[in-house]
Design a protein around this motif. Structure first.
Motif, PDB file in Angstrom:
ATOM      1  N   MET A 144     -91.784  51.261  -5.945  1.00 18.66           N
ATOM      2  CA  MET A 144     -91.375  50.298  -4.859  1.00 18.66           C
ATOM      3  C   MET A 144     -90.418  49.535  -5.993  1.00 18.66           C
ATOM      4  SD  MET A 144     -91.422  48.154  -2.767  1.00 18.66           S
ATOM      5  CE  MET A 144     -90.539  46.975  -2.295  1.00 18.66           C
TER       6      MET A 144
ATOM      7  N   GLN B 205     -97.525  48.039   0.581  1.00 11.97           N
ATOM      8  CA  GLN B 205     -98.230  48.802   0.129  1.00 11.97           C
ATOM      9  C   GLN B 205     -98.032  49.737  -0.815  1.00 11.97           C
ATOM     10  OE1 GLN B 205    -100.368  50.641   3.853  1.00 11.97           O
ATOM     11  NE2 GLN B 205    -101.395  52.340   2.497  1.00 11.97           N
ATOM     12  N   GLU B 206     -98.993  49.994  -1.783  1.00 15.23           N
ATOM     13  CA  GLU B 206     -98.789  50.908  -2.709  1.00 15.23           C
ATOM     14  C   GLU B 206     -97.190  50.765  -3.617  1.00 15.23           C
ATOM     15  OE1 GLU B 206     -99.526  54.980  -2.031  1.00 15.23           O
ATOM     16  OE2 GLU B 206    -100.947  54.460  -0.635  1.00 15.23           O
ATOM     17  N   CYS B 207     -97.288  49.528  -4.319  1.00 15.22           N
ATOM     18  CA  CYS B 207     -96.205  49.182  -5.162  1.00 15.22           C
ATOM     19  C   CYS B 207     -96.465  48.939  -6.484  1.00 15.22           C
ATOM     20  CB  CYS B 207     -95.212  47.984  -4.466  1.00 15.22           C
ATOM     21  SG  CYS B 207     -96.198  46.550  -4.416  1.00 15.22           S
ATOM     22  N   ASP B 208     -95.439  48.975  -7.297  1.00 17.40           N
ATOM     23  CA  ASP B 208     -95.553  48.785  -8.804  1.00 17.40           C
ATOM     24  C   ASP B 208     -95.858  47.402  -8.980  1.00 17.40           C
ATOM     25  OD1 ASP B 208     -94.994  51.362  -9.018  1.00 17.40           O
ATOM     26  OD2 ASP B 208     -93.084  50.886  -9.344  1.00 17.40           O
ATOM     27  N   ASN B 209     -96.636  47.021 -10.066  1.00 19.86           N
ATOM     28  CA  ASN B 209     -96.928  45.530 -10.402  1.00 19.86           C
ATOM     29  C   ASN B 209     -95.430  44.887 -11.052  1.00 19.86           C
ATOM     30  OD1 ASN B 209     -97.643  43.054 -11.517  1.00 19.86           O
ATOM     31  ND2 ASN B 209     -99.403  43.786 -12.347  1.00 19.86           N
TER      32      ASN B 209
ATOM     33  N   TRP C 179    -100.438  40.181  -6.874  1.00 16.06           N
ATOM     34  CA  TRP C 179    -100.503  41.729  -6.859  1.00 16.06           C
ATOM     35  C   TRP C 179    -102.064  41.969  -7.124  1.00 16.06           C
ATOM     36  CZ3 TRP C 179    -102.052  45.701 -10.053  1.00 16.06           C
ATOM     37  CH2 TRP C 179    -101.557  46.845  -9.652  1.00 16.06           C
TER      38      TRP C 179
ATOM     39  N   GLY D 158    -104.404  45.389  -7.661  1.00 15.62           N
ATOM     40  CA  GLY D 158    -104.312  47.017  -8.106  1.00 15.62           C
ATOM     41  C   GLY D 158    -105.809  47.485  -7.757  1.00 15.62           C
TER      42      GLY D 158
END
Length: 43
Positions: free
Chosen positions: A1, A19-23, A41, A43
């Motif tokens: 992301m 959906q499915e992104c970096d912190n 966020w 995980g």
């Protein structure tokens, strides 16, 4: 992301569900962290 956030920026959304992104708190990309603002966020 962290490499694709620029695509969402023009929408100026108050809330985005991504959906499915970096912190953002763990990234070294300052621009992404600034853009993310105050994320919730999970995980």
């Amino acid at each position: 992301m962290h490499r694709k956030w620029q695509v969402l920026e023009p929408f100026l959304a108050d809330v985005s569900v991504i959906q499915e992104c970096d912190n953002p708190a763990l990234t070294k990309d300052d621009a992404y962290r600034t853009w993310a603002g105050n994320p919730l966020w999970g995980g």
